[in-house]
Scaffold this motif. Structure first.
Motif, mmCIF file in Angstrom:
data_model
loop_
_atom_site.group_PDB
_atom_site.id
_atom_site.type_symbol
_atom_site.label_atom_id
_atom_site.label_comp_id
_atom_site.label_asym_id
_atom_site.label_seq_id
_atom_site.Cartn_x
_atom_site.Cartn_y
_atom_site.Cartn_z
ATOM 1 N N ASP B 17 0.826 -1.194 0.000
ATOM 2 C CA ASP B 17 0.000 0.000 0.000
ATOM 3 C C ASP B 17 0.863 1.249 0.000
ATOM 4 O O ASP B 17 0.485 2.281 0.545
ATOM 5 N N TYR B 347 -21.145 9.830 2.108
ATOM 6 C CA TYR B 347 -20.924 8.566 2.797
ATOM 7 C C TYR B 347 -19.427 8.361 3.017
ATOM 8 O O TYR B 347 -18.652 8.382 2.079
ATOM 9 N N PRO B 349 -17.297 5.470 4.227
ATOM 10 C CA PRO B 349 -17.374 4.067 4.637
ATOM 11 C C PRO B 349 -16.256 3.708 5.608
ATOM 12 O O PRO B 349 -15.205 4.347 5.627
ATOM 13 N N ARG B 353 -11.024 0.916 1.511
ATOM 14 C CA ARG B 353 -10.910 0.478 0.127
ATOM 15 C C ARG B 353 -12.145 0.866 -0.689
ATOM 16 O O ARG B 353 -12.097 0.973 -1.905
ATOM 17 N N LYS B 354 -13.266 1.074 0.003
ATOM 18 C CA LYS B 354 -14.477 1.471 -0.704
ATOM 19 C C LYS B 354 -14.474 2.955 -1.023
ATOM 20 O O LYS B 354 -15.315 3.442 -1.764
ATOM 21 N N ALA B 355 -13.566 3.691 -0.385
ATOM 22 C CA ALA B 355 -13.619 5.134 -0.519
ATOM 23 C C ALA B 355 -12.460 5.683 -1.329
ATOM 24 O O ALA B 355 -12.549 6.776 -1.874
ATOM 25 N N LEU B 356 -11.362 4.957 -1.398
ATOM 26 C CA LEU B 356 -10.176 5.500 -2.033
ATOM 27 C C LEU B 356 -9.699 4.597 -3.159
ATOM 28 O O LEU B 356 -9.805 3.384 -3.079
ATOM 29 N N ILE B 357 -9.172 5.221 -4.191
ATOM 30 C CA ILE B 357 -8.522 4.476 -5.253
ATOM 31 C C ILE B 357 -7.042 4.780 -5.079
ATOM 32 O O ILE B 357 -6.558 5.838 -5.469
ATOM 33 N N ASP B 359 -4.276 3.927 -6.362
ATOM 34 C CA ASP B 359 -3.357 4.165 -7.463
ATOM 35 C C ASP B 359 -3.642 5.460 -8.210
ATOM 36 O O ASP B 359 -2.873 5.854 -9.069
ATOM 37 N N LEU B 360 -4.745 6.097 -7.899
ATOM 38 C CA LEU B 360 -5.031 7.363 -8.569
ATOM 39 C C LEU B 360 -4.550 8.518 -7.694
ATOM 40 O O LEU B 360 -4.325 8.364 -6.494
ATOM 41 N N ASN B 365 -8.925 11.396 -6.620
ATOM 42 C CA ASN B 365 -9.711 10.845 -5.518
ATOM 43 C C ASN B 365 -10.668 11.884 -4.942
ATOM 44 O O ASN B 365 -11.768 11.551 -4.511
ATOM 45 N N LEU B 368 -14.248 12.291 -6.860
ATOM 46 C CA LEU B 368 -15.141 11.149 -7.043
ATOM 47 C C LEU B 368 -16.621 11.538 -7.018
ATOM 48 O O LEU B 368 -17.451 10.876 -7.623
ATOM 49 N N ARG B 407 -1.743 6.396 -2.577
ATOM 50 C CA ARG B 407 -0.964 5.322 -1.967
ATOM 51 C C ARG B 407 0.234 5.857 -1.178
ATOM 52 O O ARG B 407 0.630 5.271 -0.178
#
Lengths: 409, 519
Positions: B17, B347, B349, B353-357, B359-360, B365, B368, B407
């Motif tokens: 990560d 929201y 969460p 992992r549901k909230a962040l990408i 690798d972007l 981010n 979104l 990351r």
């Protein structure tokens, strides 16, 4: 893993390799691939250095053929880059391409009453639509089936019906009764895609003071080569060497235009943000579909978009190849759809990179073909090129994320 | 007393990560025969990692058992050396689709597998240790959280280990069960077994342990002899505070001021929601909730009691079996998540992992939600770039540039990215924001925790209706206007924050009925 006194293990990189360094690594991977191919050919008793030198020269001579191949590979690869970016593995571009060739031939057959000005665009439209339809099962299995890898399985399996359909049509209803082989009849000349063949372009270096009988190629006898080639569709006059652009149909402008469109709207970043909503969604879905879903993106819509574009462009490539270059269907599929996977990855899933890598693979393909014709190499020898290079390029993708480390134990 | 286990200079590093985490950094630890040794520390201090190295060898360091250096390469070796462990993360430690007996194969002997033998053994051990009723033929997913935890403890005990390691064994147990467990531990101690206890509950450590080792950021801060220390402490509270300070290593949270506000409008109302989890268990049972503007509703409960599924059902990320959700007088049941979010629902969460990408980039981010605000298929790049710059500024996200991947950011800054994005959602027609946050400060350092809580109160003052789902009681008690407690998929009761105390909310969380608590 333990090797003697050393423990070897994979380690995730702190940051993924990108940008210029990634390009350098890809080029390095390419050289590794070419070296391994050289070793293969060495076992076949062929001097690899001579092989590559010949490939280079053959391509200089046959540059128009290279461009002809380039059109096909470019169209398919641009189409592949989009789903690949969304992590949808469409490995069945071959099927979508084949079905595109069928669409082109069928259109010319059943709509022959139309004026070519209408008929040729109609071929492209049909090719796009049928190619896209051929890609649709991937969408449903991947989005609704809910198991990962459905895209790989579904897209690959759709290749076979396409090829079988082609075999059936060519050996049955569409067969040219006048030839002994299973070929379809030729597309009438009036219905073919216009080519650049009329522009006879002068090559400064080659026809200046070179007497071709005196150039010694290590492997290729030029006379033999040209005689071999003239059996096909390409006519080259050895005495006045001019590039004959008849293999290059005007689809090349469409291909480059679509490449730029894809770059401009989907791949390009402005201020660190993609230009379009769909481009952004493809990015997000590709990197983390869970976050995309939580943010309210429709996975289904994104996959649908990607696969329609992908299948459609492969279909267009099929139309261009059949109505601009081959003019008739055979019973074997040429494998461009599979080569395009290697092209796309070597190009780094980026249209600009793909322009370069498509040209590179066209060079290999045309050079390899010419040598195959003159040296009698097995037909599958060419597949070694794309296979080995794809392997090394994918290995490079692995090393972008991981390193291998070892320590003494 | 003899030292049964000695760990010297243990190091363990995690890569991934985007950050290198030294989870254990030159840790020295020893365990005496017949003692309960508590291992304390914040989230991520390296407690679980340290005991993990006993089952999967560390990067470097020496482990001695009874004075002999050993190499514990895998869990089976460790088991044979007489180590038993009850792990914290039961989703990884128990196989949900298997029965209890199938999960406890560690005692099977010989080439063939005899399940009946194991089942008999399980029942024998259950009775011997007084662990309560469990049917060995029941599949794990049918059990409640507390029952699963008892299975995990049973799994550790059944091989009759000399060294028993319990990683957060009480997080899902009821008070009675906890009492029983510690009685059992004392019995085992008397029989000369050694016990390592990892816990979040400091009072458990203070009351039951013989020694306490405190870890902070992968290093040992101190080892305390509990019995000696108790003589110096005037009260239990003082001891807990002293240990807490050692764990955190800096001042703890200062108090937050919650200005009195009068909520008027109902922002979101949910009626009788039922929902199932992935295993088909009904985990949300007829839950109703009402959120008003200018209000924070705290949804308390031990995690795993259906809170996550309830929130997902509200947002239509999970299919609700029955029930309705109304936002400002509009029925939004079964509307798409995008349609719901466009009504001004934000929201955060719990699962990052549901909230962040990762690798972007930070900028991507932060976009979104706002990327889709333009009316055309194009994104307004310049405008959005500006918005993200402002967010980075306002929420003080520490990043070298908006274009680096998320990351590369630290955990606290990653959460700030999520908070910045979700708190800046603009609801349509000037309505108040509806904010659903799940454990927003989980695993964050003190500074960021404070920051997030302050921002929540600011949002409340600005007119947002906030549903705060948290398993951290302090957080619930300091922030909420109204507290609803969830237990086994049901709302046990809704308590005004003035009447709420740590004790009565705690009782509700343990499944005691509201009438009994307030009688």
């Amino acid at each position: 893993m333990r090797i003697f006194h050393y423990e070897v293990f994979m380690q995730k990189r702190v940051s993924t390799i990108t940008g210029l360094k990634a390009i350098r690594v890809r080029i390095f991977a390419l050289f590794c691939g070419l070296t391994v191919i050289g070793i293969f050919f060495g076992f076949l008793g062929i001097d690899p250095i001579a092989l590559y030198v010949d490939i280079f020269w053959v391509n200089i001579l046959l540059f128009p053929n290279t461009l002809g191949r380039f059109i096909t590979l470019l169209l398919i690869s641009i189409g592949l880059a989009i789903p690949f970016k969304a992590r949808i593995d469409n490995i069945g571009a071959e099927g979508q391409y084949v079905i595109g060739t069928l669409a082109a031939f069928g259109t010319s057959l059943y709509f022959s009453f139309l004026d070519p000005v209408l008929l040729i665009p109609l071929m492209f439209i049909n090719g796009f639509i049928i190619g896209a339809i051929w890609a649709l099962p991937v969408v449903f299995f991947r989005a609704k089936g809910g198991f990962q890898g459905a895209d790989v399985v579904a897209s690959f399996l759709m290749v076979f019906p396409a090829v079988f359909l082609m075999e059936y049509l060519v050996s049955g209803p569409w067969r040219d009764r006048e030839t002994g082989f299973a070929y379809s009849s030729l597309i009438p000349e009036i219905n073919r895609i216009p080519v650049l063949g009329d522009l006879k372009i002068y090559i400064p270096l080659l026809d200046f003071h070179l007497d071709f009988s005196s150039i010694s190629f290590p492997m290729v006898n030029i006379k033999e080569l040209f005689e071999g080639l003239s059996l096909g569709t390409i006519q080259i006059n050895i005495d006045t060497i001019r590039w004959d652009f008849s293999p290059v149909h005007i689809t090349i402008f469409l291909a480059i235009f679509l490449t730029l469109i894809a770059y401009y709207f989907i791949f390009r970043y402005v201020n660190g943000i993609p230009k379009t909503k769909i481009g952004y969604e493809i990015n997000v879905i590709g990197k983390n579909p869970l976050a995309g879903r939580t943010a309210g993106m429709s996975f289904f819509k994104v996959i649908l978009f990607c696969m329609i574009i992908s299948g459609g462009l492969a279909g267009l490539a099929g139309v261009g190849e059949i109505a601009g270059n081959q003019f008739r269907l055979g019973t074997t599929s040429p494998g461009y759809g599979f080569t395009a996977i290697a092209v796309t990855y070597l190009g780094g899933l980026n249209p600009i990179g793909i322009l370069v890598s498509a040209l590179f693979f066209s060079v290999l393909s045309v050079g390899g073909n010419a040598i195959k014709l003159t040296k009698g190499l097995p037909g599958t020898a060419l597949d070694v090129f794309s296979g080995v290079i794809l392997f090394f390029v994918l290995l490079a993708e692995f090393f972008f994320r991981y390193t291998i480390k070892w320590r003494r134990v | 007393m003899d030292i049964v286990l000695e760990m010297q200079g243990v190091c363990k590093t995690f890569y991934g990560d985007g950050v290198i985490v030294k989870a254990n950094d030159q840790v020295n630890f020893n365990l005496k025969k017949g003692e309960i040794h508590a291992l304390l520390g914040e989230n991520g201090a390296g407690k679980s990692t340290l005991v993990g190295t006993l089952f999967r060898k560390p990067d470097s360091g020496i482990i001695r058992l009874n004075g002999k250096e050993v190499e514990l390469n895998d869990p089976i070796t460790a088991l044979n050396y007489g180590l038993g462990i009850a792990r914290q993360d039961l989703t990884k430690s128990l196989i949900e689709r298997h029965t209890i007996a199938e999960n406890i194969l560690s005692i099977s002997k010989g080439f063939f597998l005899s399940l009946t033998e194991i089942e008999n053994e399980i029942i024998k051990v259950l009775n011997m240790y007084d662990l309560g009723e469990l049917d060995p033929k029941v599949r794990i997913w049918k059990l409640s959280g507390g029952e699963k935890q008892r299975v995990e403890i049973l799994k550790a005990l059944i091989s009759d280990p000399d060294i028993l390691i319990l990683d957060e064994p009480t997080s899902m147990l009821t008070p009675t069960e906890i009492d029983n467990l510690f009685k059992l531990l004392n019995k085992l101690k008397a029989r000369g077994k050694s016990i390592i206890l990892i816990s979040h509950h400091l009072e458990e450590a203070v009351n039951y342990s013989d020694r306490i080792t405190i870890l902070r950021q992968g290093k040992v801060v101190d080892t305390i002899d509990t019995h000696k220390a108790k003589e110096n402490w005037k009260s239990e509270e003082e001891g807990i505070r002293a240990i807490a300070n050692l764990m955190v290593g800096r001042e703890s949270l200062y108090d937050l001021y919650r200005e009195p506000l009068k909520p008027v409008n109902v922002a979101i109302e949910i009626k009788g929601i039922n929902a199932k989890n992935e295993m088909g268990d009904e985990v949300v049972r007829g839950v109703g909730l009402k959120l008003m503007d200018n209000q924070i509703v705290g949804l308390a409960g031990i995690s795993g009691n259906g809170q996550a599924e309830l929130v997902e059902a509200m947002l239509n990320l999970r299919k609700a079996d029955s029930g309705e959700v109304w936002i400002r007088g509009m029925n939004i049941t079964n509307k798409s998540i995008r349609a719901i979010k466009n009504l001004g629902v934000a929201y955060v969460p719990e699962v990052r992992r549901k909230a962040l990408i990762l690798d972007l980039s930070v900028r991507e981010n932060l976009l979104l939600n706002s990327y889709q605000y333009s009316p055309t298929p194009m994104i307004e790049n310049d405008n959005n770039a500006l918005i993200t710059e402002e967010l980075i500024d306002r929420f003080n996200i520490k990043t070298p540039s908006p274009l680096v991947p998320v990351r590369t950011l630290s955990g606290g800054n990653r959460q700030k990215v999520v908070v910045a994005r979700e708190f800046s959602v603009i609801p349509p027609d000037g309505a108040g924001l509806i904010l659903i946050v799940e454990n927003p400060t989980f695993g964050l350092d003190v500074g960021t925790t404070q920051f997030v809580r302050e921002e929540l109160l600011k949002m409340r003052a600005a007119g947002a209706a906030i549903l705060l789902v948290s398993s951290d009681l302090t957080e619930i008690l300091t922030l909420s206007d109204v507290i609803s407690v969830m237990y086994k998929g049901r709302i046990m009761g809704t308590v005004d924050s003035e009447d709420a105390t740590r004790e009565n909310i705690g009782l509700l969380m343990g499944g005691v009925e509201l009438e009994e608590v307030f009688s």
